[in-house]
Design a protein around this motif. Sequence first.
Motif, PDB file in Angstrom:
ATOM      1  N   LYS A 127      -1.500  -7.330  23.067  1.00 19.19           N
ATOM      2  CA  LYS A 127      -0.312  -7.628  23.871  1.00 19.19           C
ATOM      3  C   LYS A 127      -0.076  -9.129  23.947  1.00 19.19           C
ATOM      4  O   LYS A 127       1.054  -9.598  23.831  1.00 19.19           O
ATOM      5  N   VAL A 183       6.078  -3.245  25.492  1.00 16.48           N
ATOM      6  CA  VAL A 183       4.981  -2.484  24.896  1.00 16.48           C
ATOM      7  C   VAL A 183       4.560  -1.372  25.852  1.00 16.48           C
ATOM      8  O   VAL A 183       4.395  -1.599  27.050  1.00 16.48           O
ATOM      9  N   ALA A 188       5.710  -0.654  20.754  1.00 18.30           N
ATOM     10  CA  ALA A 188       4.570  -1.475  20.370  1.00 18.30           C
ATOM     11  C   ALA A 188       4.515  -1.630  18.855  1.00 18.30           C
ATOM     12  O   ALA A 188       4.323  -2.728  18.327  1.00 18.30           O
TER      13      ALA A 188
END
Length: 573
Positions: free
Chosen positions: A95, A482, A546
Amino acid sequence: MYFKIKTEAEKALRKAVESFDCEFEEEIKMEFPPNPELGDLASTISFQLAKLLRKAPNLIAPEIVENIELPEIFERVEATGPYVNFFINHDIFAKQLLDSVDEDYGQLEAIDEKIILEHTSANPNGPLHIGHIRNSVIGDSLRRLLTKAGYNVDTQYYVNDMGRQLAMIVYGMEEHGLKLEDQPSEKIDHKVGELYFKVNQMINEDESLGEGVDATIRKYEGGPSELDEKFEYAVNSCLEGVKETLKRMNVKHDAFVWEGQFVRTGIVDNLTQELIDIGYARQGEVLYLDLSEFDIPKELVLRRADGTSLYSTRDIAYHIYKSKNCDIILDIFGSDHKLAARQVELALEILEEIEPNSDKMEVIFYEFITLPEGSMSTRRGVFISVDELMDEAVKRAKEEILSRRSDIDEELVDEIAEEIGIGAIRYYIARLSPEKHITFKWDEALSFERGCASIQYAHARACKLLKKAQEENNIDLDNLEVEETWSLNDNEKELVKLIAKFPSLIEDSAKIRRVHPIAQYCQDLAGAFNRFYKSEQVIGSDVENARLLLVEKARIALKNSLDILGVSAPSIM
RNA sequence: GCCCUGGUGGUGUAGCUUGGAUAACACGUGGGACUGCGGAUCCCAUUCCCCGGGUUCAAAUCCCGGCCAGGGCACCA
């Protein structure tokens, strides 16, 4: 991102070591483990500590692990034998990475150092051939790499307008009626090469003609004369063609520096006089520089007996000029220049332009590209020109495209063929370390199987996928969140790790002034992307956001790494 | 002759500066996968540190000596 991870691991290690009873000051050694089961980052600190603690490394490692305070970015740390292995917490790491990659990815902070990078500098007596192009590819890739690494880079092409070779061309035109427009080739630099070849033949047949060339040199150096514009005409004609070739190869120079100026402005005379005054230059039959105290038994001749200047002396002048205008002088030379470069460096030291044993002047030497039948020579007219090479590469690329697709129009096919063909050439040369000798073979140089084209293909695939997501599913790439549920699988982890490595790769490669690690990286990254692409559905998966972001960031890393090699990344092919 | 480079699977290379886990990548060859977002794809198998000494707990990596290949040793560039 790897910078950060590495620093965090190092900090944690150092803190852990503090509880031991020893003074550990060295830099902590980190490396990448050979396989994922052994973690993502490893330290061999136990080996370093072994002597200090008088203890076996495989006993130290567990103790470190016990005492370590693990930063959040890691999931766990383990001792395997003497190694301390860190395992990344991929969910957090990924991330953070996706957040940090933008179009500029890989651009490091500006360094306050100016580099004058000289490369190509081929004599303007004919077209560039495939030997010269190694110089250009290394030089131009280095320009891109160093710029990306934060340096201020000024690239220069040193134009030998005063050498014997140019004089031969002018002599041929003046005294023997040779004309550029009479030469058979289309392109102007090829015409120059053909004319030069003819003058060489004439002199081979009648050596007395050499006297005429000498006279031409004397007259040109003697001061302003009607010869000046003849020389300029010859040089500019050749350069015009050379520039076209370089442009097509994506090679860019900031300046073309003519050597003649160093003679005309008196700089060459001044430095020669200075060398005499200091006592290093001696007058024998000719004026020469004695470098025997530096372990160079061969004297360096500074002036011809008739008083005219020589390449080496002019080159010393050029390097003085460079030295005054930058922090680092970086030259790309063929390995045949090794002695000459050393002589120039010593001359600079003697003249106190650079400190003795300083590293201000750096030279990257590359070994030659030869043909299977032997070395190339403009003089003998034996060479493969870069223009020929590019034409053939683009032709083959076009055939390849046409055999795979019939749905794109001719104009676009030509455009893509150009990108693939030129890319293949640049990649073929950039992927090798410079000290490796190359025997040129068409099929190896222009192979599209698993060469550069497959890297470009990975990029095109990413583009296509992203385009589809944007156009058909109305996805806005800039505003994707995400999914919380995203937990990375092996293919994703591998891809994330490679993308993350890019900035530190740039730093390391720039430091050693080598571009071939970037070429290897491109290949690794393309491979990781292809594996990911093959095994994971992106559009329509429950972690679609994502994965789309991952594709987008991989695309950027791919594009930016190819860019360092001067290879364009087509969005369709 | 002296000096500088290179020598790693069948082929082309990375790793060597700063020694450390199973030597990495690609090509080739042989098998295989996949009807999904483009097959210029993916997976599996195959095969390596030029030779001889030395240093070291540990050498492809450092040191010494060979052998082979390329380059240099111009009043060329």
